[in-house]
Write a protein that holds these residues in place. Structure first.
Motif, PDB file in Angstrom:
ATOM      1  N   GLY A  36     -21.802 -41.094 -42.550  1.00  0.00           N
ATOM      2  CA  GLY A  36     -22.575 -42.317 -42.690  1.00  0.00           C
ATOM      3  C   GLY A  36     -21.872 -43.376 -43.501  1.00  0.00           C
ATOM      4  N   ILE A  37     -22.676 -44.295 -44.025  1.00  0.00           N
ATOM      5  CA  ILE A  37     -22.157 -45.408 -44.802  1.00  0.00           C
ATOM      6  C   ILE A  37     -22.759 -45.400 -46.204  1.00  0.00           C
ATOM      7  N   GLY A 145     -31.443 -36.546 -52.738  1.00  0.00           N
ATOM      8  CA  GLY A 145     -31.464 -36.939 -51.346  1.00  0.00           C
ATOM      9  C   GLY A 145     -32.573 -36.309 -50.528  1.00  0.00           C
ATOM     10  N   ALA A 146     -32.653 -36.798 -49.316  1.00  0.00           N
ATOM     11  CA  ALA A 146     -33.610 -36.283 -48.346  1.00  0.00           C
ATOM     12  C   ALA A 146     -32.935 -36.247 -46.983  1.00  0.00           C
ATOM     13  N   ARG A 147     -33.231 -35.208 -46.281  1.00  0.00           N
ATOM     14  CA  ARG A 147     -32.721 -35.034 -44.925  1.00  0.00           C
ATOM     15  C   ARG A 147     -33.958 -34.857 -44.040  1.00  0.00           C
ATOM     16  N   TYR A 148     -34.062 -35.640 -42.971  1.00  0.00           N
ATOM     17  CA  TYR A 148     -35.183 -35.518 -42.041  1.00  0.00           C
ATOM     18  C   TYR A 148     -34.624 -35.187 -40.669  1.00  0.00           C
ATOM     19  N   GLY A 156     -31.505 -37.491 -39.910  1.00  0.00           N
ATOM     20  CA  GLY A 156     -31.023 -38.568 -40.750  1.00  0.00           C
ATOM     21  C   GLY A 156     -30.943 -38.097 -42.185  1.00  0.00           C
ATOM     22  N   VAL A 157     -30.053 -38.695 -42.961  1.00  0.00           N
ATOM     23  CA  VAL A 157     -29.892 -38.331 -44.361  1.00  0.00           C
ATOM     24  C   VAL A 157     -29.834 -39.600 -45.204  1.00  0.00           C
ATOM     25  N   ALA A 158     -30.451 -39.567 -46.376  1.00  0.00           N
ATOM     26  CA  ALA A 158     -30.402 -40.673 -47.325  1.00  0.00           C
ATOM     27  C   ALA A 158     -30.224 -40.078 -48.718  1.00  0.00           C
ATOM     28  N   GLU A 159     -29.284 -40.635 -49.477  1.00  0.00           N
ATOM     29  CA  GLU A 159     -29.028 -40.155 -50.836  1.00  0.00           C
ATOM     30  C   GLU A 159     -28.895 -41.320 -51.802  1.00  0.00           C
ATOM     31  N   LEU A 167     -26.286 -45.911 -52.666  1.00  0.00           N
ATOM     32  CA  LEU A 167     -27.125 -45.490 -51.550  1.00  0.00           C
ATOM     33  C   LEU A 167     -26.236 -45.076 -50.385  1.00  0.00           C
ATOM     34  N   PHE A 168     -26.431 -43.860 -49.894  1.00  0.00           N
ATOM     35  CA  PHE A 168     -25.692 -43.337 -48.745  1.00  0.00           C
ATOM     36  C   PHE A 168     -26.701 -43.081 -47.640  1.00  0.00           C
ATOM     37  N   LEU A 169     -26.471 -43.655 -46.460  1.00  0.00           N
ATOM     38  CA  LEU A 169     -27.338 -43.484 -45.299  1.00  0.00           C
ATOM     39  C   LEU A 169     -26.510 -42.961 -44.133  1.00  0.00           C
ATOM     40  N   GLY A 170     -27.041 -41.992 -43.420  1.00  0.00           N
ATOM     41  CA  GLY A 170     -26.246 -41.482 -42.314  1.00  0.00           C
ATOM     42  C   GLY A 170     -26.993 -40.535 -41.408  1.00  0.00           C
TER      43      GLY A 170
END
Length: 176
Positions: A36-37, A145-148, A156-159, A167-170
């Motif tokens: 991700g980014i 983080g959370a992974r859905y 999807g993952v967000a940290e 913020l990391f989104l991917g």
């Protein structure tokens, strides 16, 4: 940046309150690959980080893994063109909270952890200044983080954290 934190928190709370399934099992052999980014930065550093990592289950609710990312930022002023390149490498460990918090959601994985990393920073300028190890060094990144999971294998993952970016989104892939 605070708005992004509130959006992330609101997303997690809405997911927790609207679904009830069995808990997502994180056990020995569970494997996730993330890409991700990273957005946001500190001290005026811009650019978007591109990153990837993997998490491997080593025990119930515990994963270890690694992460790597690259960020490049160009800026100019008064006829000077400067460029900063960042290269991040980190080993990390995470604890997964679903069982502890008794969250009955098969799609959601909440986790937090810390790591040990190395950040290589190089700086170049059209004015003649070049530094190959400018601000490079070892750091201890933390993350929450959370992974859905949208399906059994893709999610999807967000940290939020202090590693690649605030913020990391991917996207995440569950291999096992």
């Amino acid at each position: 940046m605070k708005k992004l934190h509130y959006v992330f928190l609101l997303m997690i709370l809405s997911l927790v309150s609207t679904h009830s399934f069995a808990q997502m099992p994180i056990d020995k052999g569970t494997t996730f690959v993330n890409a991700g980014i990273g957005v946001g930065g500190s001290a005026g550093v811009g650019g978007i980080a591109l990153g990837a990592g993997a998490d491997f289950g080593v025990a119930p609710n515990i994963t270890v893994g690694g992460q790597a990312a690259y960020r490049s930022f160009n800026y100019g002023y008064l006829g000077i063109n400067d460029k900063i390149n960042y290269l991040y490498f980190a080993a990390r460990g995470s604890y997964h909270f679903n069982e502890l918090l008794k969250l009955n959601m098969n799609q959601l994985d909440l986790y937090a952890g810390l790591g040990l990393g190395y950040e290589s920073v190089s700086y170049s300028s059209s004015y003649g200044s070049n530094f190959n190890t400018f601000a490079s060094g070892v750091y201890v990144p933390i993350h929450i983080g959370a992974r859905y999971m949208f399906s059994d294998k893709i999610g999807g993952v967000a940290e939020l954290g202090s590693g690649v970016a605030p913020l990391f989104l991917g996207v995440t892939f569950k291999l096992k």
